[in-house]
Write a protein that holds these residues in place. Structure first.
Motif, PDB file in Angstrom:
ATOM      1  N   ILE A 149       0.834  -1.250  -0.058  1.00 24.64           N
ATOM      2  CA  ILE A 149       0.197  -0.056  -0.122  1.00 24.64           C
ATOM      3  C   ILE A 149       0.921   1.170   0.035  1.00 24.64           C
ATOM      4  CG2 ILE A 149      -1.627   1.413   1.228  1.00 24.64           C
ATOM      5  CD1 ILE A 149      -3.096  -1.233   2.323  1.00 24.64           C
ATOM      6  N   VAL A 150       1.692   1.391   0.966  1.00 23.73           N
ATOM      7  CA  VAL A 150       2.524   2.654   0.983  1.00 23.73           C
ATOM      8  C   VAL A 150       3.447   2.864  -0.324  1.00 23.73           C
ATOM      9  CG1 VAL A 150       4.324   3.878   2.304  1.00 23.73           C
ATOM     10  CG2 VAL A 150       2.648   2.752   3.567  1.00 23.73           C
ATOM     11  N   PRO A 151       4.241   1.970  -0.709  1.00 23.10           N
ATOM     12  CA  PRO A 151       5.046   2.203  -1.758  1.00 23.10           C
ATOM     13  C   PRO A 151       4.245   2.338  -2.998  1.00 23.10           C
ATOM     14  CG  PRO A 151       5.091  -0.141  -1.354  1.00 23.10           C
ATOM     15  CD  PRO A 151       4.608   0.544  -0.380  1.00 23.10           C
ATOM     16  N   LEU A 152       2.900   1.964  -3.109  1.00 23.56           N
ATOM     17  CA  LEU A 152       1.842   2.339  -4.187  1.00 23.56           C
ATOM     18  C   LEU A 152       1.410   3.726  -4.162  1.00 23.56           C
ATOM     19  CD1 LEU A 152      -0.092  -1.109  -4.388  1.00 23.56           C
ATOM     20  CD2 LEU A 152       1.214  -0.173  -6.407  1.00 23.56           C
ATOM     21  N   LEU A 168      -3.106   6.492 -11.173  1.00 20.85           N
ATOM     22  CA  LEU A 168      -4.629   5.812 -11.160  1.00 20.85           C
ATOM     23  C   LEU A 168      -4.297   4.475 -10.964  1.00 20.85           C
ATOM     24  CD1 LEU A 168      -7.308   7.258 -10.859  1.00 20.85           C
ATOM     25  CD2 LEU A 168      -7.821   6.454 -13.283  1.00 20.85           C
ATOM     26  N   ALA A 169      -3.778   3.579 -11.612  1.00 20.57           N
ATOM     27  CA  ALA A 169      -3.538   2.291 -11.423  1.00 20.57           C
ATOM     28  C   ALA A 169      -3.025   2.046 -10.152  1.00 20.57           C
ATOM     29  CB  ALA A 169      -2.850   1.631 -12.430  1.00 20.57           C
ATOM     30  N   ALA A 170      -1.794   2.718  -9.486  1.00 21.99           N
ATOM     31  CA  ALA A 170      -1.275   2.410  -8.563  1.00 21.99           C
ATOM     32  C   ALA A 170      -2.105   2.738  -7.170  1.00 21.99           C
ATOM     33  CB  ALA A 170      -0.019   3.274  -8.345  1.00 21.99           C
ATOM     34  N   ALA A 171      -2.817   3.937  -7.390  1.00 23.67           N
ATOM     35  CA  ALA A 171      -3.590   4.406  -6.260  1.00 23.67           C
ATOM     36  C   ALA A 171      -4.859   3.374  -6.070  1.00 23.67           C
ATOM     37  CB  ALA A 171      -4.073   5.752  -6.344  1.00 23.67           C
ATOM     38  N   ALA A 190      -9.491   5.575   4.647  1.00 26.44           N
ATOM     39  CA  ALA A 190      -9.975   6.854   4.230  1.00 26.44           C
ATOM     40  C   ALA A 190      -8.714   7.704   3.662  1.00 26.44           C
ATOM     41  CB  ALA A 190     -10.625   7.808   5.370  1.00 26.44           C
ATOM     42  N   ALA A 191      -7.710   7.517   4.630  1.00 31.75           N
ATOM     43  CA  ALA A 191      -6.434   8.213   4.142  1.00 31.75           C
ATOM     44  C   ALA A 191      -5.850   7.609   2.738  1.00 31.75           C
ATOM     45  CB  ALA A 191      -5.347   7.823   5.202  1.00 31.75           C
ATOM     46  N   VAL A 192      -6.074   6.490   2.656  1.00 34.89           N
ATOM     47  CA  VAL A 192      -5.532   5.800   1.348  1.00 34.89           C
ATOM     48  C   VAL A 192      -6.206   6.072   0.016  1.00 34.89           C
ATOM     49  CG1 VAL A 192      -5.604   3.427   0.119  1.00 34.89           C
ATOM     50  CG2 VAL A 192      -4.791   3.561   2.416  1.00 34.89           C
ATOM     51  N   GLN A 193      -7.950   6.224   0.478  1.00 33.44           N
ATOM     52  CA  GLN A 193      -8.602   6.472  -0.615  1.00 33.44           C
ATOM     53  C   GLN A 193      -8.656   8.121  -1.137  1.00 33.44           C
ATOM     54  OE1 GLN A 193     -12.556   4.682   0.223  1.00 33.44           O
ATOM     55  NE2 GLN A 193     -13.335   6.924   1.080  1.00 33.44           N
ATOM     56  N   SER A 194      -8.117   8.797  -0.175  1.00 31.80           N
ATOM     57  CA  SER A 194      -8.084  10.394  -0.308  1.00 31.80           C
ATOM     58  C   SER A 194      -6.889  10.662  -1.291  1.00 31.80           C
ATOM     59  CB  SER A 194      -7.728  11.074   1.206  1.00 31.80           C
ATOM     60  OG  SER A 194      -9.118  11.098   1.594  1.00 31.80           O
ATOM     61  N   GLN A 195      -5.936   9.699  -1.252  1.00 26.38           N
ATOM     62  CA  GLN A 195      -4.853  10.016  -2.221  1.00 26.38           C
ATOM     63  C   GLN A 195      -5.373   9.482  -3.799  1.00 26.38           C
ATOM     64  OE1 GLN A 195      -2.094  11.312  -2.884  1.00 26.38           O
ATOM     65  NE2 GLN A 195      -1.560  10.239  -4.731  1.00 26.38           N
ATOM     66  N   TYR A 196      -6.136   8.516  -3.771  1.00 27.67           N
ATOM     67  CA  TYR A 196      -6.935   7.887  -5.001  1.00 27.67           C
ATOM     68  C   TYR A 196      -7.593   9.040  -5.662  1.00 27.67           C
ATOM     69  CZ  TYR A 196     -10.072   5.547  -8.127  1.00 27.67           C
ATOM     70  OH  TYR A 196     -10.697   4.987  -9.317  1.00 27.67           O
ATOM     71  N   ALA A 197      -8.324   9.775  -4.692  1.00 30.63           N
ATOM     72  CA  ALA A 197      -9.334  11.103  -5.009  1.00 30.63           C
ATOM     73  C   ALA A 197      -8.308  12.035  -5.754  1.00 30.63           C
ATOM     74  CB  ALA A 197     -10.179  11.303  -4.038  1.00 30.63           C
ATOM     75  N   ARG A 198      -7.350  12.382  -4.965  1.00 34.63           N
ATOM     76  CA  ARG A 198      -6.246  13.340  -5.485  1.00 34.63           C
ATOM     77  C   ARG A 198      -5.840  13.068  -6.932  1.00 34.63           C
ATOM     78  NH1 ARG A 198      -1.625  14.521  -1.336  1.00 34.63           N
ATOM     79  NH2 ARG A 198      -3.353  15.028  -0.117  1.00 34.63           N
ATOM     80  N   ILE A 212     -15.528  10.518  -3.695  1.00 31.86           N
ATOM     81  CA  ILE A 212     -14.885   9.476  -2.799  1.00 31.86           C
ATOM     82  C   ILE A 212     -14.346  10.457  -1.586  1.00 31.86           C
ATOM     83  CG2 ILE A 212     -12.742   8.444  -2.860  1.00 31.86           C
ATOM     84  CD1 ILE A 212     -13.174   7.774  -5.773  1.00 31.86           C
ATOM     85  N   LEU A 213     -13.881  11.519  -1.725  1.00 33.56           N
ATOM     86  CA  LEU A 213     -13.535  12.420  -0.482  1.00 33.56           C
ATOM     87  C   LEU A 213     -14.693  12.466   0.415  1.00 33.56           C
ATOM     88  CD1 LEU A 213     -11.578  14.864  -2.568  1.00 33.56           C
ATOM     89  CD2 LEU A 213     -10.459  13.342  -0.845  1.00 33.56           C
ATOM     90  N   LYS A 214     -15.864  12.926  -0.037  1.00 29.78           N
ATOM     91  CA  LYS A 214     -17.055  12.730   0.900  1.00 29.78           C
ATOM     92  C   LYS A 214     -17.008  11.629   1.782  1.00 29.78           C
ATOM     93  CE  LYS A 214     -20.489  15.158   0.544  1.00 29.78           C
ATOM     94  NZ  LYS A 214     -22.070  15.953   0.212  1.00 29.78           N
TER      95      LYS A 214
END
Length: 656
Positions: A149-152, A168-171, A190-198, A212-214
């Motif tokens: 998770i962290v390196p991705l 996008l694939a990594a997140a 939540a912290a992980v999917q926030s980066q995906y949303a970014r 997703i951020l909501k």
């Protein structure tokens, strides 16, 4: 972990050569204790302590004769060096030891993966995102399950401005792993999917990102007054997403719940020195915008600079982040800001159209610095921000004093006096120190006179007194014998100062500089003199003379600021009515560095916000104030612009 593995290495060597236990010396135990202590300090985040302890190990015989132990120490010390901001040293240490650890296979796999992450972080710190992605990808390839998770996530952070799908694939993979893991709670997900949303935001998919951020916000407990770093990150990203979805009120609401611009009694003041990247630098255009996050150390250094959102792709993200990395705060100002908000702060940026303003002292300064560098050596802090340079300068000044190196004392004291993070009281003392050292070192006129003119500048608010001091210097034989110094003083006297107009003899002073045969025809001081002459002649109604003087400069109207001769502000009609009501209701304070082009009659055009804190809140208000600003008139034969990109800092404070 590395502590156990190193213990096995040292223990094995010690057993092979150790005497009977009754006579066994204490050397092996001491080395083991050092290893344990250094490793424990590194793993608990006490990296300054760990670096010192690993340094002690490097001088021991066991380190020097055991390549595997040396490699392990190099890598762990390197990781800590990266974490405390000494990325160059840290990367070199890791690269030195990593091949030997890799050769051990699975035994050191965890340490190799950690080292790759550190190398990725060091590359990201210098905005080498290709190299960072290489290391993060390698670390991810070594990991399995949730360890990926962290390196991705790190991989997605350094590739999300490329918009090629890799981020996008990594997140997305990191998000799916977090959701599937029974060991991670809602806030972790939540912290992980926030980066995906970014990543989605930077891909232009604002609606998905907002949704997703909501959800992340809900997983973190919603909008509460208790905030941690993850909460601030999610809410800050939600503000961007809301704005992209044309929900400005929601954007301000989410931003309010980050605490940005709402710190009672400790406002987040502008840096002592800050600039946006120049338009065109790295391909950045005036249409590009970025949100950049950084941490502020208590000594005023900016660290951990990370672009969050950029409309111009990677080129814009790197240009904006690089500009922020050069900012500096005064230590006393930075220390007032609560640690949580210093740790994660965001600003909104656009590029600057202002030319680099070197000022009238620039030619004299360049001559002085050339002599000082040739005599005292090249300054090691030349490429550092002012805040990062200051401790090196203080140490260098002590060394120069201890050795009686007068040229070195003059060089360091003058550099510190020119620093944006030095207090005015200290500046005066440093200039006195530099002046005495320059005389003792028999420094040339350029060095001595630069220091004297800086000392005279302390009276610049009292224009009459300042000009009188300059005229006294100009009348001395020491200045008369040095054309560069004399012409510099003539130009300084001839300039308008604030609302004070040029002196009556401005034209003759400028004429003396423009006709000085001792300076080459295209010398910056001559160009500045001709530009000043054009303004004075035009004010007297001599349009033909003004045109002739301006034509001899070889400048276009937009280049004025290169000579430190930008139009002078005459009036600024700002009032409480300019404070945005939405900001008042939510208790926001902040600041904006606005910029505007100035027409020959002193009016502004093309007003824009280049740097703003907090993002999105005060841009329009600052632009409105810039529209009403009035500057001194300037002669331009084509009648278009007097100057591009004149800066106008605006601060918004609520009444006590």
């Amino acid at each position: 972990m590395i502590a156990t593995l190193i213990a096995l290495i040292v223990g094995g060597q010690a057993a092979a050569s150790a005497p009977p236990s009754s006579a066994r010396p204490n050397v092996v135990l001491t080395n083991q204790q050092r290893l344990d202590a250094a490793t424990a300090a590194a793993e608990s985040g006490r990296c300054t302590e760990a670096v010192a302890q690993f340094g002690e190990l490097e001088s021991t015989p066991v380190y020097k004769r055991n390549r595997l132990l040396a490699a392990a120490v190099d890598v762990r010390k390197g990781e800590c060096l990266v974490r405390i901001g000494r990325s160059g040293e840290g990367s070199a240490a890791i690269e030195r030891g990593l091949p030997n650890l890799k050769a051990q296979g699975d035994a050191f796999a965890g340490d190799v993966r950690t080292a790759l992450m550190a190398l990725g972080a060091a590359a990201a710190d210098r905005f080498d995102y290709d190299r960072a992605a290489f290391h993060y990808r390698a670390a991810a390839d070594m990991a399995k399950g949730t360890a990926r998770i962290v390196p991705l996530l790190r991989l997605s952070q350094v590739t999300m401005f490329d918009r090629d799908g890799s981020a996008l694939a990594a997140a997305d993979e990191a998000r799916k792993l977090s959701v599937a893991s029974p060991d991670l709670g809602k806030k972790d997900v939540a912290a992980v999917q926030s980066q995906y949303a970014r990543v989605l935001l930077n891909e232009g998919r604002a609606a998905e990102a907002y949704r997703i951020l909501k959800d992340s916000l809900a997983k973190q407990g919603g909008l509460t007054n208790k905030v941690g770093l993850s909460d601030i990150t999610t809410r800050s990203d939600l503000a961007i997403a809301a704005l992209q979805n044309k929900r400005a009120d929601d954007a301000r609401l989410y931003l309010a719940y980050t605490g940005a611009g709402r710190m009672k009694d400790t406002p987040f003041n502008r840096a002592a020195i800050m600039a946006a990247p120049a338009c065109g630098e790295g391909g950045v255009t005036p249409d590009d915008m970025a949100i950049v996050e950084f941490s502020l150390e208590s000594d005023g250094r900016v660290v951990g600079v990370t672009p969050i959102y950029a409309t111009g792709g990677r080129r814009a993200a790197v240009a904006f982040a690089g500009a922020v990395s050069e900012w500096s705060w005064r230590a006393e100002e930075a220390a007032k800001i609560p640690a949580l908000f210093r740790y994660t702060t965001r600003v909104e940026l656009r590029c600057s159209k202002a030319a680099e303003g070197k000022g009238i002292l620039a030619p004299l300064r360049e001559a002085a610095m050339t002599w000082l560098a040739a005599t005292a050596g090249t300054a090691p802090w030349a490429d550092l921000s002012d805040a990062a340079a200051l401790p090196l300068q203080r140490a260098a000044l002590e060394r120069a004093r201890a050795t009686g190196n007068q040229a070195g004392i003059a060089q360091v004291a003058l550099a510190m006096a020119n620093s944006s993070v030095t207090t005015s009281d200290e500046t005066a003392t440093l200039l006195d120190t530099a002046a005495a050292a320059a005389r003792a070192a028999s420094a040339p006129a350029s060095v001595r006179h630069l220091i004297e003119l800086r000392q005279a500048g302390s009276n610049q608010r009292d224009v009459s007194r300042w000009r009188a001091t300059l005229r006294t210097l100009l009348a001395s034989s020491d200045y008369a014998s040095d054309p560069l110094s004399a012409d510099t003083v003539r130009l300084l006297i001839s300039q308008p100062a604030g609302k004070t107009p040029p002196p009556d003899d401005a034209a003759s002073l400028q004429s003396a500089v423009a006709s000085d045969a001792a300076l080459p025809a295209n010398h910056p001081l001559k160009v500045a003199a001709l530009l000043g002459q054009a303004n004075v002649l035009a004010a007297k109604g001599d349009v033909a003379g003004a045109r002739s003087a301006f034509d001899r400069t070889g400048l276009s109207g937009e280049q004025c600021a290169q000579l430190g001769l930008a139009p002078v502000m005459r009036s600024l009609s700002a009032s409480s009515s300019d404070y945005p009501m939405a900001a008042v209701r939510m208790g926001f304070e902040g600041w904006v560095i606005a910029e505007a082009d100035v027409t020959p009659d002193g009016r502004t055009t093309v007003q824009r916000a280049t740097i703003a804190y907090p993002p999105f809140v005060f841009d329009d208000a600052a632009i409105g104030i810039a529209k009403e600003a009035r500057y001194s008139s300037s002669f331009r034969p084509d009648g278009t612009l007097a100057c591009q990109g004149v800066r106008l800092p605006v601060k918004f404070l609520l009444p006590n």
